[in-house]
Design a protein around this motif. Sequence first.
Motif, PDB file in Angstrom:
ATOM      1  N   ALA A   1       7.575   2.787   2.717  1.00 38.57           N
ATOM      2  CA  ALA A   1       7.347   4.068   2.035  1.00 38.57           C
ATOM      3  C   ALA A   1       5.926   4.104   1.473  1.00 38.57           C
ATOM      4  O   ALA A   1       5.202   5.100   1.628  1.00 38.57           O
ATOM      5  N   SER A   2       5.513   3.024   0.828  1.00 40.16           N
ATOM      6  CA  SER A   2       4.162   2.972   0.269  1.00 40.16           C
ATOM      7  C   SER A   2       3.104   2.993   1.353  1.00 40.16           C
ATOM      8  O   SER A   2       2.085   3.696   1.245  1.00 40.16           O
ATOM      9  N   GLN A   3       3.319   2.226   2.404  1.00 35.42           N
ATOM     10  CA  GLN A   3       2.318   2.158   3.461  1.00 35.42           C
ATOM     11  C   GLN A   3       2.132   3.516   4.134  1.00 35.42           C
ATOM     12  O   GLN A   3       1.010   3.952   4.379  1.00 35.42           O
ATOM     13  N   LEU A   4       3.256   4.176   4.433  1.00 37.44           N
ATOM     14  CA  LEU A   4       3.134   5.473   5.091  1.00 37.44           C
ATOM     15  C   LEU A   4       2.601   6.526   4.124  1.00 37.44           C
ATOM     16  O   LEU A   4       1.947   7.484   4.540  1.00 37.44           O
ATOM     17  N   ALA A   5       2.847   6.340   2.829  1.00 35.46           N
ATOM     18  CA  ALA A   5       2.254   7.246   1.846  1.00 35.46           C
ATOM     19  C   ALA A   5       0.728   7.132   1.874  1.00 35.46           C
ATOM     20  O   ALA A   5       0.012   8.142   1.877  1.00 35.46           O
ATOM     21  N   VAL A   6       0.228   5.907   1.905  1.00 37.43           N
ATOM     22  CA  VAL A   6      -1.226   5.722   1.954  1.00 37.43           C
ATOM     23  C   VAL A   6      -1.790   6.270   3.259  1.00 37.43           C
ATOM     24  O   VAL A   6      -2.805   6.973   3.270  1.00 37.43           O
ATOM     25  N   GLU A   7      -1.100   5.983   4.346  1.00 34.46           N
ATOM     26  CA  GLU A   7      -1.543   6.502   5.641  1.00 34.46           C
ATOM     27  C   GLU A   7      -1.576   8.034   5.622  1.00 34.46           C
ATOM     28  O   GLU A   7      -2.542   8.654   6.090  1.00 34.46           O
TER      29      GLU A   7
END
Lengths: 411, 411
Positions: free
Chosen positions: B263-269
């Motif tokens: 969730a965090s990684q795709l949020a940053v992406e």
Amino acid sequence: MRASEIRALFSVANRPEVVSLAGGMPFIEGLPLDVIGEAMDRLIRTRGTRALQYGSGQGEESLRERITEVVAMEGVEAHPDDITVTTGSQQALDLVTRIFIDPGDVIVAEAPSYVGALGVFRSYQADVVHVELDADGLVPAALEATLSRLAAEGRRAKMLYTIPNFHNPAGVTMSVERRPQILEICRRHGVLVVEDNPYGLLGFEDDPYPALRSYDADGVIYLGSFSKTFAPGYRVGFVIAPHAVREKLVLASESAILSPSNASQLAVETYLDTCDWRAQIKDYREMYRERRDALVGALAEHIPAASWNVPVGGFFVWVKLPEGLDAKSMLPRAVTERVAYVPGTAFYFDGQGSDHMRLSFCFPTPDRIREGVRRLATVVNAESELVQLFGTTAQPDDDPTDVEIPSPDLA
Amino acid sequence: MRASEIRALFSVANRPEVVSLAGGMPFIEGLPLDVIGEAMDRLIRTRGTRALQYGSGQGEESLRERITEVVAMEGVEAHPDDITVTTGSQQALDLVTRIFIDPGDVIVAEAPSYVGALGVFRSYQADVVHVELDADGLVPAALEATLSRLAAEGRRAKMLYTIPNFHNPAGVTMSVERRPQILEICRRHGVLVVEDNPYGLLGFEDDPYPALRSYDADGVIYLGSFSKTFAPGYRVGFVIAPHAVREKLVLASESAILSPSNASQLAVETYLDTCDWRAQIKDYREMYRERRDALVGALAEHIPAASWNVPVGGFFVWVKLPEGLDAKSMLPRAVTERVAYVPGTAFYFDGQGSDHMRLSFCFPTPDRIREGVRRLATVVNAESELVQLFGTTAQPDDDPTDVEIPSPDLA
């Protein structure tokens, strides 16, 4: 097979044409994604400066309050201050081990036990001694005998690591009668109990079992998670620990990650406040029960020469292969037949378990599960013929440390 | 003061009436929260089953591709496969130390150095040897002398830990001339370089400096973060490491947390794809420059007897107090006057630094910064009078290990 070979196999196993009975991934397609998306939008708009900022090392107090309500369903009376939020309960396992274990220390664990825990214990150079379990979970007499034997050898166990509910991988559940007995034995031997309970609310038949922590607030460290009851993608787990341990946990967690993600913590809190999470868990329970039925039904139909338990919750069935078969050496053939599982050796510290495999029923649909078992039957039958012609295919596992299968596939 | 007393002080310092020049929290109020909220909604609706699921131990490939574009701004040529995503770059520090350091090993670090790194090094029982820095960063001749002295003593350093850009806490930046010199010295002595670079894109004057990693792909492990350039609440950091190290990093990270938050990684992406992140960084640079000007201007006006550097980027000014003053013993009085800072002792492994304090200008507005310095001047003046009457207030720091200030306040 070396770790790198198993890794390569599992990367093949993740292809869509393979039925994976290996991974412990929950079936999050069942979640109301539109409702969650809208709630996340509101969260960022209204509490964004908190969600996007650094937080406390112990975790957000508002989430810790919600957690006390969740664990109350298992009879746990906890104060928000007893709780430390972690990056999944895997980080909790890592921190607890970091705090308590010195190289050479003994940890007692069920035989078999969770591969991700064994990996952590190995990384801190602990020695794991397995204790027998049966259909009612960890066997008290066997625990007593093991702890006494260790004491007689001058090797006191520091910790019992146990998964009381819907065990990973064994599928069994510790009976309510045994719970106080296990705790009494550990107390008498001065052994700390680490209770790992990610599946406790996912029982198919009964109300949740009382957590070990509900009997003993001082001698038990409880590890919980939202990965199976909500979603693993936020990586929100937690520890409930006595005060002195909690202080050490927070310092260790700050050293490891500064603070757990506020965005993730507030996302979980928002989910608990916005969605009917109790109804969602009920849906999950029904869905996973149907999948369990598909798996054990297909096993009975297609691989009757194997034996297995029928779990009353959780994600896993622990299958004993027909005589002479080796789950690890059979795996490449299984992947060729487009079905994957985890060989039993992954769940032992000492190379045991080659006659077992773990099948998970959490992620594929019932039809896919049945298809997977049909494919597996083809492999098992072919291997059995070889055994009848040439004797066992089993080989001694001379390097038990090579079972470092990618952990996310085994959660 | 014990760690618990400092903790208590900092919990007071977090009250709104206190001007905190202590924390390293970025000013995320500057972010377009409505745009981000909407993007998060779309992310969950359209890619929710990926965002909410377990991910790869190494991190999402799509994010790792974006990271290669970000670090290219500092001259780093990296392949997505060189990158491991971590739970903030703090976890990267923890994993790198876990992999390379055995108890008693020597790590060389700037004098002073980042408190969160020193805490990690201490937790793995490393010995830290500080090396002098000046206005152009780490001094090559001092590094050479230290490494030679250690070798002569039979204590080879395993690692140089350095923050080349806008140093935390010292505020200085390693000159471009020195970068290849430092690398050459380390290569010759067989010392691995760990380059910690959270602030590299937040320079006030020039284009980003070339990363140490841009000169040497094999001898440098690069730690990066989205905490200062976007938002720390997602806890997304990363490591760029040579292939053999990267494999170990992934295994160690899986053992510690299974996988970083999808969730965090795709949020940053999603943020990188949806928002004009280069313009946002430009805004941040202008905002932080204005705050730096407010801080150094107020210091010149109100505490001219102290001395300090003028950083050309980042978050921190490193202040030397007037003769005889002790930053640690002065802290309770400062908090009483509703201003907080971090005493210099936190940034040394060996109890040095009581004559310094770190002032951060990242979070309070310029007006609040000026007000904070005015309050600080009251305290400094009162202490200086005491020194003139009774001699030094400084006390030897007999327990340098008690500087475990809550790390999120010191990021």
